[in-house]
Design a protein around this motif. Structure first.
Motif, short mmCIF file in Angstrom:
data_model
loop_
_atom_site.label_atom_id
_atom_site.label_comp_id
_atom_site.label_asym_id
_atom_site.label_seq_id
_atom_site.Cartn_x
_atom_site.Cartn_y
_atom_site.Cartn_z
N ALA A 174 -16.19 -58.31 -19.07
CA ALA A 174 -15.27 -59.17 -19.82
C ALA A 174 -14.62 -60.20 -18.90
CB ALA A 174 -14.19 -58.32 -20.48
N VAL A 175 -14.57 -61.44 -19.39
CA VAL A 175 -13.83 -62.51 -18.73
C VAL A 175 -12.48 -62.59 -19.44
CG1 VAL A 175 -13.74 -64.98 -18.22
CG2 VAL A 175 -15.94 -63.77 -18.18
N VAL A 176 -11.41 -62.38 -18.68
CA VAL A 176 -10.08 -62.27 -19.26
C VAL A 176 -9.12 -63.19 -18.52
CG1 VAL A 176 -8.22 -60.64 -19.83
CG2 VAL A 176 -10.58 -59.84 -19.75
N HIS A 177 -8.22 -63.84 -19.27
CA HIS A 177 -7.14 -64.60 -18.63
C HIS A 177 -5.89 -64.52 -19.51
CE1 HIS A 177 -9.03 -68.12 -20.93
NE2 HIS A 177 -7.84 -68.00 -21.47
N CYS A 178 -4.80 -64.95 -18.93
CA CYS A 178 -3.54 -64.97 -19.67
C CYS A 178 -3.57 -66.14 -20.65
CB CYS A 178 -2.36 -65.12 -18.71
SG CYS A 178 -2.18 -63.72 -17.60
N ASP A 179 -3.05 -65.92 -21.83
CA ASP A 179 -3.06 -66.93 -22.89
C ASP A 179 -1.91 -67.91 -22.66
OD1 ASP A 179 -3.81 -68.27 -25.16
OD2 ASP A 179 -2.90 -66.84 -26.55
N ALA A 180 -2.04 -68.72 -21.61
CA ALA A 180 -0.99 -69.68 -21.26
C ALA A 180 -0.98 -70.84 -22.26
CB ALA A 180 -1.23 -70.21 -19.85
N PRO A 181 0.21 -71.32 -22.64
CA PRO A 181 0.28 -72.42 -23.61
C PRO A 181 -0.20 -73.75 -23.04
CG PRO A 181 2.48 -71.82 -22.87
CD PRO A 181 1.52 -70.83 -22.27
N MET A 182 -0.21 -73.89 -21.70
CA MET A 182 -0.66 -75.14 -21.09
C MET A 182 -1.52 -74.82 -19.87
SD MET A 182 2.85 -77.37 -21.21
CE MET A 182 2.11 -78.74 -20.37
N GLY A 183 -2.38 -75.76 -19.51
CA GLY A 183 -3.19 -75.63 -18.31
C GLY A 183 -4.39 -74.74 -18.51
N THR A 184 -5.06 -74.47 -17.39
CA THR A 184 -6.24 -73.62 -17.39
C THR A 184 -5.95 -72.40 -16.53
OG1 THR A 184 -7.63 -75.58 -17.55
CG2 THR A 184 -8.72 -73.54 -16.91
N PRO A 185 -5.57 -71.30 -17.14
CA PRO A 185 -5.25 -70.11 -16.34
C PRO A 185 -6.53 -69.56 -15.69
CG PRO A 185 -5.24 -69.57 -18.67
CD PRO A 185 -5.45 -71.05 -18.57
N PRO A 186 -6.40 -68.99 -14.49
CA PRO A 186 -7.58 -68.43 -13.83
C PRO A 186 -8.09 -67.20 -14.57
CG PRO A 186 -5.61 -67.89 -12.60
CD PRO A 186 -5.19 -68.81 -13.71
N ASP A 187 -9.39 -66.97 -14.41
CA ASP A 187 -10.04 -65.83 -15.08
C ASP A 187 -10.17 -64.64 -14.14
OD1 ASP A 187 -10.55 -67.16 -17.53
OD2 ASP A 187 -12.33 -68.11 -16.69
N GLY A 188 -10.18 -63.47 -14.75
CA GLY A 188 -10.57 -62.24 -14.09
C GLY A 188 -11.84 -61.75 -14.76
N VAL A 189 -12.74 -61.16 -13.98
CA VAL A 189 -13.98 -60.61 -14.54
C VAL A 189 -13.98 -59.12 -14.25
CG1 VAL A 189 -16.50 -60.66 -14.52
CG2 VAL A 189 -15.21 -62.79 -14.20
N TYR A 190 -14.05 -58.33 -15.32
CA TYR A 190 -13.91 -56.88 -15.22
C TYR A 190 -15.10 -56.17 -15.85
CZ TYR A 190 -9.12 -58.45 -14.45
OH TYR A 190 -8.01 -59.09 -13.98
N VAL A 191 -15.48 -55.04 -15.24
CA VAL A 191 -16.53 -54.18 -15.79
C VAL A 191 -15.86 -53.00 -16.47
CG1 VAL A 191 -18.55 -52.76 -15.29
CG2 VAL A 191 -18.15 -54.86 -13.98
N ILE A 192 -16.24 -52.78 -17.73
CA ILE A 192 -15.66 -51.71 -18.54
C ILE A 192 -16.75 -50.69 -18.86
CG2 ILE A 192 -14.46 -51.19 -20.69
CD1 ILE A 192 -13.86 -54.27 -20.79
#
Length: 192
Positions: free
Chosen positions: A97-115
């Motif tokens: 999964a590619v996950v990031h914080c749902d920031a109202p502005m800008g491009t938040p960095p992604d985290g990539v996690y194995v589940i």
């Protein structure tokens, strides 16, 4: 003497012996064809043996059921992309999964996690972090192919590059080897 337009074909008149001979020949062909049948067609595919201790049809873990190790403050974590496949060869699919914080502005960095989930089909859990959000990367493509995770990562060549405009592209692959995910970046896969 007149000759008929059609010659006399008296030898072509059918007699009972002709019918007997034809019936006998036909019976012989039918009898012979029933003896010389081709083998039955075997187009059915054989199923591949299931890996040991693996359920027959296990659904991949759902990232919505996971708490990601991501600090988002007042906003929620959002799963931007996901891909599933058997990464460790145990017969059960994992989800990346590619996950990031749902920031109202800008491009938040992604985290990539194995589940994954336990062999008994328990609750999904994060077992590996392939990209840490602190590394300030954005994932544009994600796929699981051939037991490996493939991704395109955007990042920055220096701290002077504005956050809006990543200027480095890496095409990377992670594969499960000796109990860990090993990252491979082909030498031609990076552009600045």
């Amino acid at each position: 003497m007149q000759h008929p337009a059609v010659p006399d074909l008296s030898h072509t008149h059918t007699r009972p012996i002709h019918w007997v001979a034809t019936a006998t020949a036909l019976a012989a062909v039918v009898a012979l064809s029933s003896v010389l049948q081709p083998d039955a067609a075997t187009a059915a595919q054989t199923a591949a043996p299931a890996p040991k201790n693996a359920p027959a049809h296990t659904a991949p873990p759902d990232p919505a059921a996971v708490a990601f190790p991501l600090e988002c403050g007042p906003v929620e974590a959002v799963v931007q992309q996901k891909a599933s496949g058997d990464l460790d060869g145990d017969g059960r699919p994992e989800t990346v999964a590619v996950v990031h914080c749902d920031a109202p502005m800008g491009t938040p960095p992604d985290g990539v996690y194995v589940i994954t989930r336990d062999a008994d089909g328990g609750k999904p859990r994060v077992v590996a972090t392939l990209v840490n959000p602190r590394d300030r990367r954005t994932v544009t493509d994600l796929a699981v192919r051939g037991g490996a995770v493939h991704a395109t990562l955007l990042s920055y060549s220096s701290a002077d590059v504005p956050s809006c405009c990543p200027d480095v592209t890496d095409h990377v692959k992670w594969q499960w080897k000796n109990g860990t995910f090993v990252r491979d970046t082909p030498s031609q896969a990076r552009t600045v």
